[in-house]
Design a protein around this motif. Structure first.
Motif, mmCIF file in Angstrom:
data_model
loop_
_atom_site.group_PDB
_atom_site.id
_atom_site.type_symbol
_atom_site.label_atom_id
_atom_site.label_comp_id
_atom_site.label_asym_id
_atom_site.label_seq_id
_atom_site.Cartn_x
_atom_site.Cartn_y
_atom_site.Cartn_z
ATOM 1 N N TRP A 30 52.992 -7.877 83.639
ATOM 2 C CA TRP A 30 53.620 -9.160 83.347
ATOM 3 C C TRP A 30 54.936 -9.259 84.086
ATOM 4 N N ALA A 31 55.279 -10.461 84.550
ATOM 5 C CA ALA A 31 56.480 -10.671 85.363
ATOM 6 C C ALA A 31 57.770 -10.484 84.567
ATOM 7 N N ASP A 32 57.714 -10.705 83.250
ATOM 8 C CA ASP A 32 58.902 -10.518 82.420
ATOM 9 C C ASP A 32 58.462 -10.054 81.035
ATOM 10 N N ALA A 33 59.358 -10.085 80.077
ATOM 11 C CA ALA A 33 59.064 -9.549 78.745
ATOM 12 C C ALA A 33 58.133 -10.442 77.929
ATOM 13 N N ARG A 34 57.924 -11.689 78.339
ATOM 14 C CA ARG A 34 57.044 -12.582 77.581
ATOM 15 C C ARG A 34 55.591 -12.147 77.736
ATOM 16 N N HIS A 35 54.868 -12.190 76.642
ATOM 17 C CA HIS A 35 53.445 -11.849 76.644
ATOM 18 C C HIS A 35 52.718 -12.909 75.819
ATOM 19 N N PRO A 36 51.565 -13.399 76.271
ATOM 20 C CA PRO A 36 50.865 -14.456 75.537
ATOM 21 C C PRO A 36 50.568 -14.103 74.080
ATOM 22 N N ALA A 37 50.321 -12.843 73.785
ATOM 23 C CA ALA A 37 50.009 -12.443 72.408
ATOM 24 C C ALA A 37 51.189 -12.674 71.470
ATOM 25 N N ASP A 38 52.404 -12.648 72.002
ATOM 26 C CA ASP A 38 53.584 -12.867 71.162
ATOM 27 C C ASP A 38 53.621 -14.274 70.580
ATOM 28 N N ALA A 39 52.975 -15.232 71.236
ATOM 29 C CA ALA A 39 52.984 -16.621 70.780
ATOM 30 C C ALA A 39 51.777 -16.950 69.898
ATOM 31 N N MET A 40 50.901 -15.991 69.688
ATOM 32 C CA MET A 40 49.696 -16.234 68.894
ATOM 33 C C MET A 40 49.922 -15.876 67.427
ATOM 34 N N ALA A 41 49.222 -16.602 66.565
ATOM 35 C CA ALA A 41 49.268 -16.267 65.135
ATOM 36 C C ALA A 41 48.533 -14.946 64.916
ATOM 37 N N ASP A 42 48.974 -14.173 63.941
ATOM 38 C CA ASP A 42 48.289 -12.931 63.601
ATOM 39 C C ASP A 42 47.101 -13.264 62.702
ATOM 40 N N ASP A 43 45.896 -13.175 63.263
ATOM 41 C CA ASP A 43 44.671 -13.459 62.507
ATOM 42 C C ASP A 43 44.128 -12.212 61.821
ATOM 43 N N HIS A 44 44.900 -11.136 61.853
ATOM 44 C CA HIS A 44 44.542 -9.886 61.180
ATOM 45 C C HIS A 44 43.229 -9.306 61.696
ATOM 46 N N ILE A 45 43.031 -9.370 63.006
ATOM 47 C CA ILE A 45 41.873 -8.751 63.651
ATOM 48 C C ILE A 45 42.393 -7.533 64.401
ATOM 49 N N ARG A 46 41.766 -6.384 64.157
ATOM 50 C CA ARG A 46 42.212 -5.137 64.764
ATOM 51 C C ARG A 46 41.043 -4.425 65.446
ATOM 52 N N VAL A 47 41.327 -3.778 66.561
ATOM 53 C CA VAL A 47 40.321 -2.970 67.246
ATOM 54 C C VAL A 47 40.159 -1.668 66.473
ATOM 55 N N VAL A 48 38.938 -1.360 66.083
ATOM 56 C CA VAL A 48 38.633 -0.117 65.374
ATOM 57 C C VAL A 48 38.190 0.947 66.368
ATOM 58 N N ALA A 49 37.325 0.564 67.313
ATOM 59 C CA ALA A 49 36.807 1.533 68.280
ATOM 60 C C ALA A 49 36.269 0.803 69.509
ATOM 61 N N LEU A 50 36.283 1.513 70.634
ATOM 62 C CA LEU A 50 35.670 1.048 71.872
ATOM 63 C C LEU A 50 34.674 2.103 72.318
ATOM 64 N N ALA A 51 33.534 1.665 72.823
ATOM 65 C CA ALA A 51 32.525 2.605 73.322
ATOM 66 C C ALA A 51 31.900 2.028 74.574
ATOM 67 N N GLY A 52 31.563 2.898 75.494
ATOM 68 C CA GLY A 52 30.927 2.470 76.738
ATOM 69 C C GLY A 52 29.758 3.354 77.080
ATOM 70 N N ALA A 53 28.896 2.837 77.942
ATOM 71 C CA ALA A 53 27.772 3.609 78.472
ATOM 72 C C ALA A 53 27.638 3.266 79.948
ATOM 73 N N HIS A 54 27.223 4.245 80.749
ATOM 74 C CA HIS A 54 27.177 4.063 82.204
ATOM 75 C C HIS A 54 26.200 5.071 82.797
ATOM 76 N N PRO A 55 25.547 4.730 83.923
ATOM 77 C CA PRO A 55 24.641 5.685 84.568
ATOM 78 C C PRO A 55 25.342 6.951 85.076
ATOM 79 N N GLU A 56 26.656 6.866 85.321
ATOM 80 C CA GLU A 56 27.443 8.015 85.771
ATOM 81 C C GLU A 56 28.651 8.193 84.848
#
Length: 96
Positions: A30-56
């Motif tokens: 980001w070009a400065d300290a502003r981030h789009p998420a800072d202007a969003m309401a907190d909808d109380h959604i959180r990442v619990v886990a990420l998983a991926g699969a790939h041929p390699e």
């Protein structure tokens, strides 16, 4: 790149392909300290886990490790690349 009050640099190659077929994250500076998420309401959604699969998967794990992200995304083998996110929402857990 720029949109509305925000501007940033992004690591998408000129040909537009996604590294690791989408399993290696695109980096944004980001070009400065502003981030789009800072202007969003907190909808109380959180990442619990990420998983991926790939041929390699070892190649993807190595790339993630070099970015310090090896523990954030577990990658297993699959013929077709896949990415899944488990989110905790006010209505329960969902997987995308």
């Amino acid at each position: 790149m720029a949109r509305a009050p925000y501007s940033w640099r992004i690591t998408i190659p000129d040909d537009g392909h996604l590294p690791g077929e989408g399993l290696i994250p695109t980096m944004i500076e980001w070009a400065d300290a502003r981030h789009p998420a800072d202007a969003m309401a907190d909808d109380h959604i959180r990442v619990v886990a990420l998983a991926g699969a790939h041929p390699e998967p070892a190649t993807i794990r190595t790339a993630l490790g070099s970015l310090g992200l090896a523990e954030m995304l577990k990658v297993t083998y699959a013929v077709t690349p896949r990415l899944a996110a488990m989110l905790r929402t006010p209505r329960g857990t969902v997987t995308l």
